[in-house]
Design a protein around this motif. Structure first.
Motif, mmCIF file in Angstrom:
data_model
loop_
_atom_site.group_PDB
_atom_site.id
_atom_site.type_symbol
_atom_site.label_atom_id
_atom_site.label_comp_id
_atom_site.label_asym_id
_atom_site.label_seq_id
_atom_site.Cartn_x
_atom_site.Cartn_y
_atom_site.Cartn_z
ATOM 1 N N ALA A 1 0.841 -1.209 0.000
ATOM 2 C CA ALA A 1 0.000 0.000 0.000
ATOM 3 C C ALA A 1 0.870 1.251 0.000
ATOM 4 O O ALA A 1 0.568 2.244 -0.690
ATOM 5 C CB ALA A 1 -0.923 -0.011 1.215
ATOM 6 N N LEU A 2 1.943 1.205 0.788
ATOM 7 C CA LEU A 2 2.844 2.353 0.836
ATOM 8 C C LEU A 2 3.508 2.574 -0.526
ATOM 9 O O LEU A 2 3.661 3.716 -0.984
ATOM 10 C CB LEU A 2 3.913 2.127 1.906
ATOM 11 C CG LEU A 2 4.930 3.247 2.112
ATOM 12 C CD1 LEU A 2 4.235 4.561 2.477
ATOM 13 C CD2 LEU A 2 5.933 2.862 3.199
ATOM 14 N N SER A 3 3.872 1.488 -1.202
ATOM 15 C CA SER A 3 4.483 1.595 -2.530
ATOM 16 C C SER A 3 3.514 2.216 -3.528
ATOM 17 O O SER A 3 3.894 3.037 -4.376
ATOM 18 C CB SER A 3 4.926 0.210 -3.020
ATOM 19 O OG SER A 3 5.949 -0.308 -2.180
ATOM 20 N N ILE A 4 2.220 1.824 -3.444
ATOM 21 C CA ILE A 4 1.207 2.389 -4.351
ATOM 22 C C ILE A 4 1.048 3.880 -4.090
ATOM 23 O O ILE A 4 0.942 4.695 -5.021
ATOM 24 C CB ILE A 4 -0.121 1.648 -4.171
ATOM 25 C CG1 ILE A 4 -0.009 0.214 -4.723
ATOM 26 C CG2 ILE A 4 -1.256 2.409 -4.873
ATOM 27 C CD1 ILE A 4 -1.221 -0.645 -4.463
ATOM 28 N N LEU A 5 1.023 4.259 -2.812
ATOM 29 C CA LEU A 5 0.920 5.688 -2.477
ATOM 30 C C LEU A 5 2.102 6.465 -3.047
ATOM 31 O O LEU A 5 1.917 7.528 -3.658
ATOM 32 C CB LEU A 5 0.850 5.867 -0.961
ATOM 33 C CG LEU A 5 0.942 7.319 -0.462
ATOM 34 C CD1 LEU A 5 -0.247 8.133 -0.974
ATOM 35 C CD2 LEU A 5 1.011 7.373 1.070
ATOM 36 N N GLN A 6 3.296 5.962 -2.841
ATOM 37 C CA GLN A 6 4.499 6.661 -3.319
ATOM 38 C C GLN A 6 4.516 6.748 -4.835
ATOM 39 O O GLN A 6 4.941 7.760 -5.403
ATOM 40 C CB GLN A 6 5.735 5.941 -2.782
ATOM 41 C CG GLN A 6 5.904 6.078 -1.273
ATOM 42 C CD GLN A 6 6.984 5.166 -0.712
ATOM 43 O OE1 GLN A 6 7.370 4.169 -1.350
ATOM 44 N NE2 GLN A 6 7.453 5.459 0.511
ATOM 45 N N ALA A 7 4.037 5.699 -5.499
ATOM 46 C CA ALA A 7 4.011 5.709 -6.959
ATOM 47 C C ALA A 7 2.984 6.696 -7.497
ATOM 48 O O ALA A 7 3.130 7.228 -8.613
ATOM 49 C CB ALA A 7 3.709 4.300 -7.481
ATOM 50 N N SER A 8 1.932 6.957 -6.717
ATOM 51 C CA SER A 8 0.876 7.878 -7.178
ATOM 52 C C SER A 8 1.325 9.327 -7.178
ATOM 53 O O SER A 8 0.726 10.175 -7.836
ATOM 54 C CB SER A 8 -0.361 7.722 -6.289
ATOM 55 O OG SER A 8 -0.123 8.291 -4.988
#
Length: 529
Positions: free
Chosen positions: A69-76
């Protein structure tokens, strides 16, 4: 008190745990708007479709987890607080999550720190947004400045005077308070301070003005474009810094990398925020060389025009016109030639300095002065003797090393003569000086024409006066000798001769006998057979 609105994206598979978290948020004084997601796809869609204030995530879900989830946030690209709220978890896992970018890690059974953590992270996120906004505003401002700097039609130098400021402060600490006098006694300090100036940047117009091929040529330092005149103006910059001034404007002379001297107006200003150190100074140069040249031309033309207005005779006109013109152009020699259409010849009216061996009358088209009269156009040459554009018979009598210009003296379309101005190599007449010479020749031509008309009018008046005197003498006297003497006096005056005599015919004796005379005469004039 109105509850604060809070948009929360929950990464949680347990509805009970979600309710528990939301209850704690409500107790903290917030009105929560939330969405619960359990998969990566749902989280990506939620981030894409709606704006959120923070994300609260369980660490481990059946199909998802907090690190993903943290990776998805950072990628967004969104900067949102990411708080992990989970059950019992190892310390190493928590530290790893925090190192990866999570903002905090809480245990579900101990939510006392939830509201303080939310408020802290919201405040930090707001601070980061404000910093990013300020950085973006600064970047845009720098971009605008850089665009203006590079594209402004004025030569601009960005320089660092901090080392110069330190040097001047050091002098003050040494007890030197009259900096003007000190710099006069120690001119080498001016050069030293100039070498301490660091050029940060220059724009394209600076390259154009100083004839530089690249910025690197000018970034080496301003001393490359210095001249004795530059050092004089730089002294004023030093005095301004010592006096604590932050702005200065003056006319300065600069030297291009090609060695050409240019006259400019300089504006010198310390960038706000750098007033103490003088570490950032913007200096602009506006090239006023042509303006100054035009001013000088107008001054020269006005000076010659004023001088010619006071002349009384044609001879004085030639002398003053030639002298004033040579002074203005700093010429070594010059001559004025007049054209007489009645005999179709050009004669020398006056000269200074070098003159050709042939000073007698010239035909139209003969030598340089005659050629200019014939063509009605100026001839300008660096060196007449070797100029291939001039036929050899016209330049043969001019010695090597002499250049200049020969311009027509004209009134309207009528050429009345020519003016030949010479300079010795390596000096050459510039195009601006040639333009001034043509203007002076036009003024001179008009003055010569005016003086010719004046002298012609004076001669006509004199003739009429003489005729009147003779008429009165004849009609008012029966004394032949008296009448003849009057005729002789007027004739001598009009012809400008030294002596004259009247011989009368004696028909009975078939000879001429002397009647009256003035000036010298020989005995043989007493009578003649």
């Amino acid at each position: 008190m109105t509850p604060k609105h809070l948009r929360i994206l929950l990464v949680e598979d347990s509805e009970d745990d979600a309710e528990l978290l939301l209850h704690e948020v409500t107790r903290g004084g917030y009105e929560a708007e939330f969405k619960r997601v359990e998969t990566a796809a749902d989280m990506e869609a939620a981030l894409r479709d709606q704006a959120w204030d923070l994300i609260i995530s369980d660490y481990s879900l059946p199909q998802f987890n907090a690190p993903d989830a943290l990776s998805i946030l950072q990628a967004s690209g969104h900067d949102l607080p990411f708080i992990i709220v989970s059950g019992t978890i190892g310390e190493d896992t928590a530290v790893s999550a925090l190192k990866s970018g999570a903002n905090d890690f809480l245990i579900k059974d101990s939510l006392a720190r939830l509201i303080p953590a939310i408020e802290r992270e919201l405040k930090d996120a707001q601070t980061r947004r404000e910093r990013r906004h300020a950085a973006e505003v600064l970047r845009q401002s720098e971009d605008r400045f850089r665009t203006l700097f590079e594209n402004t039609p004025v030569s601009i130098w960005e320089e660092d005077f901090s080392a110069v400021k330190a040097e001047l402060d050091n002098l003050k600490h040494q007890g030197i308070h009259d900096l003007d006098a000190y710099l006069t006694d120690h001119p080498e300090l001016i050069s030293k301070c100039l070498s301490l100036v660091k050029v940060i940047d220059v724009n394209q117009m600076a390259l154009n003005l100083f004839a530089a091929k690249s910025k690197s040529e000018l970034l080496q330092g301003p001393e490359r474009t210095s001249s004795p005149q530059t050092l004089t103006s730089f002294k004023q910059e030093l005095l301004a810094i010592a006096a604590g001034k932050h702005k200065l404007e003056m006319d300065v002379v600069v030297k291009t990398l090609a060695g050409q001297i240019r006259q400019t107006t300089m504006n010198w200003a310390v960038v706000p925020g750098h007033e103490e150190s003088y570490s950032r100074v913007l200096i602009s140069f506006v090239d006023i060389t042509e303006l100054k040249q035009h001013e000088n031309e107008l001054t020269a033309i006005a000076s010659v025009s004023e001088a010619l207005r006071s002349v009384k005779t044609l001879e004085e006109t030639f002398r003053r016109l030639l002298k004033e013109t040579m002074d203005v152009l700093r010429a070594d020699a010059g001559s004025i030639w007049l054209y007489d259409p009645s005999i179709d010849l050009i004669t020398l009216a006056g000269h200074q300095g070098w003159i050709s061996d042939r000073t007698g009358p010239l035909k139209r088209g003969q030598e340089i002065p005659g050629l200019v009269v014939q063509r009605g156009k100026a001839i300008v040459s660096r060196e007449f003797h070797s100029d291939p554009n001039i036929e050899e018979q016209h330049r043969a009598l001019i010695p090597p090393g002499i250049g200049g210009a020969c311009v027509p003296l004209h009134v309207g379309d009528t050429v009345v003569g020519s003016m030949f101005i010479n300079v010795r190599l390596p000096r050459e007449l510039t195009s601006d000086e040639a333009r001034v010479l043509n203007a002076l020749a036009e003024i001179g031509g008009s003055t010569i024409h005016r003086m010719r008309l004046l002298e012609k009018s004076i001669r006509q008046v004199d003739r009429l006066s003489s005729l009147r005197t003779i008429d009165l003498a004849i009609s008012g006297s029966f004394d032949l000798r008296l009448s003849l003497n009057t005729v002789l006096e007027q004739m001598l005056s009009q012809l400008g001769v030294d002596a004259a005599a009247v011989l009368l015919l004696r028909p009975a004796m078939n000879r001429l006998e002397f009647a009256v005379g003035q000036g010298f005469r020989t005995r043989t004039i007493s009578s003649t057979s």
